[in-house]
Design a protein around this motif. Sequence first.
Motif, PDB file in Angstrom:
ATOM      1  N   LEU A  51      75.946  13.123  43.851  1.00  0.00           N
ATOM      2  CA  LEU A  51      76.754  13.271  45.182  1.00  0.00           C
ATOM      3  C   LEU A  51      75.939  13.263  46.297  1.00  0.00           C
ATOM      4  N   ARG A  52      74.280  13.635  46.089  1.00  0.00           N
ATOM      5  CA  ARG A  52      73.802  13.180  47.481  1.00  0.00           C
ATOM      6  C   ARG A  52      73.565  11.705  47.800  1.00  0.00           C
TER       7      ARG A  52
ATOM      8  N   PRO B  66      69.699  22.035  44.390  1.00  0.00           N
ATOM      9  CA  PRO B  66      69.502  23.144  43.763  1.00  0.00           C
ATOM     10  C   PRO B  66      69.938  22.807  42.094  1.00  0.00           C
ATOM     11  N   ALA B  67      69.414  23.828  41.290  1.00  0.00           N
ATOM     12  CA  ALA B  67      69.510  23.667  39.691  1.00  0.00           C
ATOM     13  C   ALA B  67      70.960  23.427  39.234  1.00  0.00           C
TER      14      ALA B  67
ATOM     15  N   LEU C 262      76.275  15.942  49.366  1.00  0.00           N
ATOM     16  CA  LEU C 262      75.291  17.365  48.657  1.00  0.00           C
ATOM     17  C   LEU C 262      75.730  18.562  49.611  1.00  0.00           C
ATOM     18  N   ASP C 263      75.463  18.379  50.741  1.00  0.00           N
ATOM     19  CA  ASP C 263      75.566  19.576  51.912  1.00  0.00           C
ATOM     20  C   ASP C 263      76.891  20.309  51.849  1.00  0.00           C
TER      21      ASP C 263
ATOM     22  N   LEU D 217      87.111  18.351  49.062  1.00  0.00           N
ATOM     23  CA  LEU D 217      85.940  17.571  49.885  1.00  0.00           C
ATOM     24  C   LEU D 217      85.872  16.359  49.360  1.00  0.00           C
ATOM     25  N   LEU D 218      86.356  15.962  48.034  1.00  0.00           N
ATOM     26  CA  LEU D 218      86.327  14.551  47.408  1.00  0.00           C
ATOM     27  C   LEU D 218      87.302  13.801  47.934  1.00  0.00           C
ATOM     28  N   GLU D 219      88.365  14.555  48.310  1.00  0.00           N
ATOM     29  CA  GLU D 219      89.650  13.589  48.925  1.00  0.00           C
ATOM     30  C   GLU D 219      89.299  13.377  50.303  1.00  0.00           C
ATOM     31  N   LYS D 220      88.943  14.407  51.128  1.00  0.00           N
ATOM     32  CA  LYS D 220      88.450  13.865  52.472  1.00  0.00           C
ATOM     33  C   LYS D 220      87.457  12.977  52.714  1.00  0.00           C
TER      34      LYS D 220
END
Length: 382
Positions: free
Chosen positions: A56-57, A98-99, A62-63, A111-114
């Motif tokens: 995702l980064r 993060p793990a 990621l953030d 958030l994925l749709e946006k």
Amino acid sequence: MVSKRRILVIGGGIGGLTAGVALGRKDVDVTVVEIKPDNTVAGVGINIPGNALRALRRLDLLDDTVNHGYTFDRVDFHDSASVHLATVPSKLGIDGVPANCAIQRRDLAQLLEKACIDSGVDIRYGTTVETVTPAATGVRATLTDGTSDTFDLVVAFDGIRSSQRKRIFGVEPVHTGYSVWRVALPRHTAVTSNMYFQGMGTKAGLFPLNEKTMYLLHVTPEPGNPRHEREQFFELLQTRLDGYTGLIGDLAAGLVPTDDIVYAPIEEVFLGGTWYRDGVLVLGDAAHAMAPHRTQGAAMAIEDAVALGEVMSRPGAVTDLVGEFQERRFGRCKMIQDASKNILLSEMNTTDQDSLDRQIEFLKNDLVRVAHQVDDELNTAF
Ligand SMILES: Cc1cc2nc3c(=O)[nH]c(=O)nc-3n(C[C@H](O)[C@H](O)[C@H](O)COP(=O)(O)OP(=O)(O)OC[C@H]3O[C@@H](n4cnc5c(N)ncnc54)[C@H](O)[C@@H]3O)c2cc1C
């Protein structure tokens, strides 16, 4: 001028929306069709492990994900009376991620749709494909909104019950013999990471989703994959939690009837050969649904999507690129599917005192080593 590559994604779930972002950001002309009328999602929460956070980064997400979620770096194992057996620190939290990050499914979907919309992706809800047929150049798809168009590639991210996989490869999901019950509860202060509780022939768990919410899960044998009525879920879950004491016993005793219990048979899919035929590439759960025991199903769908965006941004024949893509993904997905199934079986094959005692010894003495071998594999490039 070279025209943009055009890709149709069937399914706007975790994989399909991530693919929308990954392809849209690479200047591919992407349409996502989602059969549901809007972006509401069933289910409770989901853990996004470090390997998927790194993916995702690569999409600058990621953030946003971490800000909506609850990060943690270990998993704790207990017996059915909540006696602690082992702590497994995760090795997935490398390279500044993060793990693990647990997140409500609804927040992840939004958030994925946006990000899709910001990347110029055409998302069509309440829409699916009527026909998909090979054309002289690419694939011709007729949609239920009355339009039809030609695409360079159709990607089926249409989930475990994928109608495209069934149509093209004739493969159906297989029930493992086990199912999982889940319900969201106010987060208990003791729950700061994933916690599992080995029962006799069953396993309970607690997952923090954010500061306020956690979910309780319970994996149980459900031979023959029976269909339970929703009105029975509460009673069935409570009965199946009999035998747990300690934290799980207290939570079970305090459960109140709710319509929000989710019951899901644990099923698997594996397309053993190619994932591509006649212009359609099958990905995510549609190609490799797995037991949730390493929380890697969505993670693999996310990795598929990110890798697809990278491969499809390059020049070349789509058939060649698809071959290269599958080379990159196949072994990794198979490895984690097998690892997840092994955990499921070792936890469930505890139906008498001897086998339960052996499993407890395994958890105490060998679990960390075995879990870290898998983490090391997941930390390799995909
Ligand atoms: C109990 C449980 C817990 C889990 N926990 C985790 C976890 O913690 N971490 C993790 O990584 N994974 C987890 N998973 C797995 C994870 O949910 C899936 O692997 C992931 O959702 C797969 O993503 P996908 O995009 O392939 O499919 P999905 O997310 O299922 O999306 C498929 C989409 O396609 C749509 N669709 C279906 N048919 C059509 C059609 N004909 N036309 C158009 N649209 C269509 C559907 O409506 C849906 O929106 C868990 C699974 C279970 C059962």
